[in-house]
Design an enzyme around this catalytic site. Structure first.
Site, mmCIF file in Angstrom:
data_model
loop_
_atom_site.group_PDB
_atom_site.id
_atom_site.type_symbol
_atom_site.label_atom_id
_atom_site.label_comp_id
_atom_site.label_asym_id
_atom_site.label_seq_id
_atom_site.Cartn_x
_atom_site.Cartn_y
_atom_site.Cartn_z
ATOM 1 N N VAL A 1 0.851 -1.190 0.000
ATOM 2 C CA VAL A 1 0.000 0.000 0.000
ATOM 3 C C VAL A 1 0.888 1.242 0.000
ATOM 4 O O VAL A 1 1.670 1.451 0.922
ATOM 5 C CB VAL A 1 -0.984 -0.010 1.195
ATOM 6 C CG1 VAL A 1 -0.280 -0.185 2.522
ATOM 7 C CG2 VAL A 1 -1.848 1.238 1.199
ATOM 8 N N GLU A 2 0.748 2.038 -1.055
ATOM 9 C CA GLU A 2 1.611 3.199 -1.235
ATOM 10 C C GLU A 2 0.839 4.486 -1.511
ATOM 11 O O GLU A 2 1.441 5.567 -1.546
ATOM 12 C CB GLU A 2 2.582 2.944 -2.397
ATOM 13 C CG GLU A 2 3.400 1.680 -2.241
ATOM 14 C CD GLU A 2 4.241 1.376 -3.474
ATOM 15 O OE1 GLU A 2 4.532 2.321 -4.234
ATOM 16 O OE2 GLU A 2 4.587 0.199 -3.690
ATOM 17 N N HIS A 3 -0.477 4.394 -1.728
ATOM 18 C CA HIS A 3 -1.277 5.572 -2.066
ATOM 19 C C HIS A 3 -2.598 5.542 -1.308
ATOM 20 O O HIS A 3 -3.163 4.478 -1.067
ATOM 21 C CB HIS A 3 -1.559 5.619 -3.571
ATOM 22 C CG HIS A 3 -0.324 5.561 -4.415
ATOM 23 N ND1 HIS A 3 0.523 6.631 -4.581
ATOM 24 C CD2 HIS A 3 0.212 4.538 -5.130
ATOM 25 C CE1 HIS A 3 1.527 6.280 -5.367
ATOM 26 N NE2 HIS A 3 1.361 5.012 -5.714
#
Length: 293
Positions: free
Chosen positions: A175-177
């Site tokens: 999860v990066e955004h």
């Protein structure tokens, strides 16, 4: 006899070009004194310097490509691994097994991209996932969290496409955004929904992968400390995160035999025995008594 009249050439007149008045912004800039121009130029240079530092040099920089220098290897770690997707193309698994070495240590684990969002499966996932086990690597599968699909749909899609077995690492949520339309609290609830659904299916707590700044900004609540943490933090001597972590992705420009182009390098924070204890079905494989030691 008629006389010939000489004709003088006709004079050609061009219409005058109308003078175009400069725009309001140009006229305002023309009125600025010299010192203002100098200050403006310095401001532009400062912005460029800040941008370069933030993206390429700063401690929170993420997913940048090294422009020069060699890959740094963290000291004090012996368990190394990689993460791959279709971006690595077709891998020569035999060469990777026989010649793949990171900082004089063999590759122990391979994290493999499986799915993204609620509809996309990595085109090389099945091949990579099968070959990783065939060639003796401890394997794992990760899901790339999309801002365009509900967390429940993404979790169920991952479950349908990924059949984890005993000896595999727990599922990973990359999860990066954060979706722009969600509040911070709504986003945290969505992430927890994905984690809860996947944990209920596989019977193990998923691993959370993200970078340091994102973790601190959005996933710093104590509830997320219950999940193994895989941190992405490049080109630093040590992890700056003060909490517990299991994996550290320390560069994205590693090179290995059997893989064309760059590949991410990772280390595990523990021994190989600890890594095996983290896998699915570890109690049955290692034994209940050894597991509790």
């Amino acid at each position: 006899m008629n006389s010939l009249k000489s004709k003088s050439p006709r004079r050609r007149y061009s219409s005058p070009v109308p003078h175009k008045r400069p725009g309001l912004l140009v006229r305002l800039l023309q009125k600025l004194p010299g010192w203002a121009w100098w200050m403006g130029g310095c401001s532009v240079v400062a912005i460029y310097i800040f941008f370069f530092y933030y993206i390429f040099v700063g401690p929170f920089s993420f997913r940048w490509r090294a422009l020069y220098g060699d890959v740094n290897y963290p000291d004090g770690f012996e368990i190394h691994g990689i993460d791959i997707s279709h971006h690595q193309g077709k891998i020569d698994w035999e060469e990777l097994r026989d010649k793949g070495v990171i900082d004089k240590f063999p590759i122990r684990f391979v994290m493999i991209k499986a799915t993204e969002g609620a509809t996309r499966i990595d085109e090389n996932f099945k091949e990579n996932f099968h070959q990783a086990r065939e060639y003796g690597f401890t394997r794992g599968a990760y899901h790339f969290y999309s801002v365009y699909s509900p967390a429940k749909d993404q979790a169920n899609f991952f479950i349908r496409k990924v059949k984890l077995e005993n000896g595999d690492l727990p599922p990973v949520l990359d999860v990066e955004h954060k979706p722009k339309q969600q509040t911070d609290e709504e986003f945290k609830a969505s992430v927890l929904e994905w984690l809860d659904i996947v944990e209920a299916h596989y019977g193990v707590k998923p691993i959370i992968y993200t970078y340091y700044k994102f973790k601190m900004q959005y996933l710093s609540d104590p509830v997320f400390d219950n999940y193994p943490y895989w941190i992405a933090h490049y080109y630093v001597d040590e992890v700056e995160y003060q909490g517990p972590w299991k994996f550290w992705q320390h560069t994205d420009v590693g090179r290995l035999p059997g893989i064309k182009g760059n590949v991410d390098f990772n280390i595990y924070n523990g021994s190989f025995y600890d890594l095996r204890k983290l896998t699915i079905g570890a109690r049955e494989q290692i034994g209940e008594e050894a597991y509790s030691d």
